[in-house]
Design a protein around this motif. Structure first.
Motif, short mmCIF file in Angstrom:
data_model
loop_
_atom_site.label_atom_id
_atom_site.label_comp_id
_atom_site.label_asym_id
_atom_site.label_seq_id
_atom_site.Cartn_x
_atom_site.Cartn_y
_atom_site.Cartn_z
N ALA A 268 -6.13 1.51 7.73
CA ALA A 268 -5.52 2.77 8.14
C ALA A 268 -4.77 2.46 9.43
O ALA A 268 -5.39 2.25 10.47
CB ALA A 268 -6.58 3.84 8.36
N HIS B 200 -6.07 10.77 7.76
CA HIS B 200 -5.01 10.98 6.77
C HIS B 200 -3.81 10.12 7.14
O HIS B 200 -3.55 9.88 8.31
CB HIS B 200 -4.59 12.46 6.77
CG HIS B 200 -5.62 13.37 6.21
ND1 HIS B 200 -5.69 13.71 4.88
CD2 HIS B 200 -6.67 14.00 6.81
CE1 HIS B 200 -6.70 14.52 4.68
NE2 HIS B 200 -7.32 14.70 5.85
N GLY B 201 -3.09 9.68 6.13
CA GLY B 201 -1.89 8.90 6.41
C GLY B 201 -1.77 7.72 5.47
O GLY B 201 -2.33 7.69 4.37
N ARG B 202 -1.05 6.72 5.93
CA ARG B 202 -0.76 5.54 5.12
C ARG B 202 -1.93 4.57 5.16
O ARG B 202 -2.43 4.25 6.24
CB ARG B 202 0.52 4.88 5.63
CG ARG B 202 1.73 5.80 5.50
CD ARG B 202 2.91 5.34 6.34
NE ARG B 202 3.32 3.99 6.08
CZ ARG B 202 4.30 3.63 5.26
NH1 ARG B 202 4.98 4.54 4.61
NH2 ARG B 202 4.62 2.36 5.10
N ILE B 203 -2.35 4.11 3.98
CA ILE B 203 -3.44 3.14 3.90
C ILE B 203 -3.08 2.07 2.85
O ILE B 203 -2.22 2.27 2.00
CB ILE B 203 -4.80 3.79 3.54
CG1 ILE B 203 -4.74 4.50 2.18
CG2 ILE B 203 -5.25 4.74 4.62
CD1 ILE B 203 -6.08 5.03 1.71
N ARG B 204 -3.77 0.96 2.96
CA ARG B 204 -3.68 -0.10 1.95
C ARG B 204 -5.02 -0.81 1.91
O ARG B 204 -5.84 -0.66 2.82
CB ARG B 204 -2.53 -1.04 2.23
CG ARG B 204 -2.75 -2.03 3.33
CD ARG B 204 -1.59 -2.94 3.63
NE ARG B 204 -0.81 -3.29 2.49
CZ ARG B 204 0.37 -3.88 2.54
NH1 ARG B 204 0.89 -4.18 3.70
NH2 ARG B 204 1.05 -4.17 1.45
N VAL C 139 1.14 -0.05 0.12
CA VAL C 139 0.78 1.04 1.01
C VAL C 139 0.91 2.36 0.25
O VAL C 139 1.87 2.57 -0.47
CB VAL C 139 1.69 1.06 2.26
CG1 VAL C 139 1.40 2.26 3.13
CG2 VAL C 139 1.52 -0.23 3.04
N ILE C 140 -0.10 3.21 0.40
CA ILE C 140 -0.06 4.54 -0.20
C ILE C 140 -0.37 5.55 0.90
O ILE C 140 -0.84 5.19 1.96
CB ILE C 140 -1.06 4.69 -1.37
CG1 ILE C 140 -2.47 4.35 -0.89
CG2 ILE C 140 -0.65 3.82 -2.53
CD1 ILE C 140 -3.55 4.66 -1.90
N GLU C 141 -0.10 6.81 0.64
CA GLU C 141 -0.36 7.83 1.64
C GLU C 141 -1.25 8.91 1.05
O GLU C 141 -0.97 9.45 -0.01
CB GLU C 141 0.94 8.45 2.14
CG GLU C 141 0.70 9.40 3.30
CD GLU C 141 1.98 9.69 4.06
OE1 GLU C 141 1.92 10.62 4.88
OE2 GLU C 141 2.98 9.01 3.87
#
Length: 157
Positions: free
Chosen positions: A111, A133-137, A154-156
């Motif tokens: 994150a 919350h936000g962009r994670i991989r 990367v997904i959000e």
């Protein structure tokens, strides 16, 4: 300045080296993008990971102007598969439940620049709590040291 190469550097040596560095900074400065390029090259070389892709069954069949958030997603690679599902956590962040093919895998949820590590149990289950919350991989590190790591896009959430 020291006359012997066996003596440790003294203050004069440090001043001379600093002066030389200032001259080179003035006449031939490093490009502004150098730091980022070096970090990218080192990360890429050190990681040497296979890139997972989104499972095609997850892709929407119709295009719409309305956004519809999803709470689960599946990634696949040649050797591993990872499914993650999110839900609100008590602290306002996310609870991320994951299932990976195989037990004993080290999986990092990134994150931002922070890695949250978890180890899959015998059934491949993973859990992370209080994820912002936000962009994670995700980075999946197989138990076999000879196997390649797997990195997701990367997904959000």
């Amino acid at each position: 300045m020291n006359n012997s190469h066996e003596q440790p550097p003294d203050e004069l040596d440090a001043d001379l080296l600093e002066g030389i560095a200032e001259i080179y900074d003035a006449i031939d400065p490093p490009p502004s993008s150098l730091d980022g390029e070096v970090l990218f090259a080192l990360s890429h070389a050190a990681l040497d990971a296979e890139l997972a892709t989104l499972l095609e069954a997850q892709m929407p069949a119709l295009r719409s102007t309305d956004a519809s958030p999803t709470d689960s997603i599946t990634f696949t690679s040649s050797a591993l598969q990872l499914m993650v599902r999110t839900a609100p956590d008590e602290d306002g962040g996310l609870r991320v439940d994951g299932w990976v093919t195989g037990g004993g895998l080290q999986v990092a949820l990134y994150a931002g620049s922070i890695a949250h590590w978890a180890t899959s149990d015998a059934h491949g289950r993973l859990l992370w709590r209080a994820i912002p919350h936000g962009r994670i991989r995700f980075l999946l590190q197989p138990a076999d040291p000879q196997a390649k790591a797997v990195l997701t896009p990367v997904i959000e959430f």
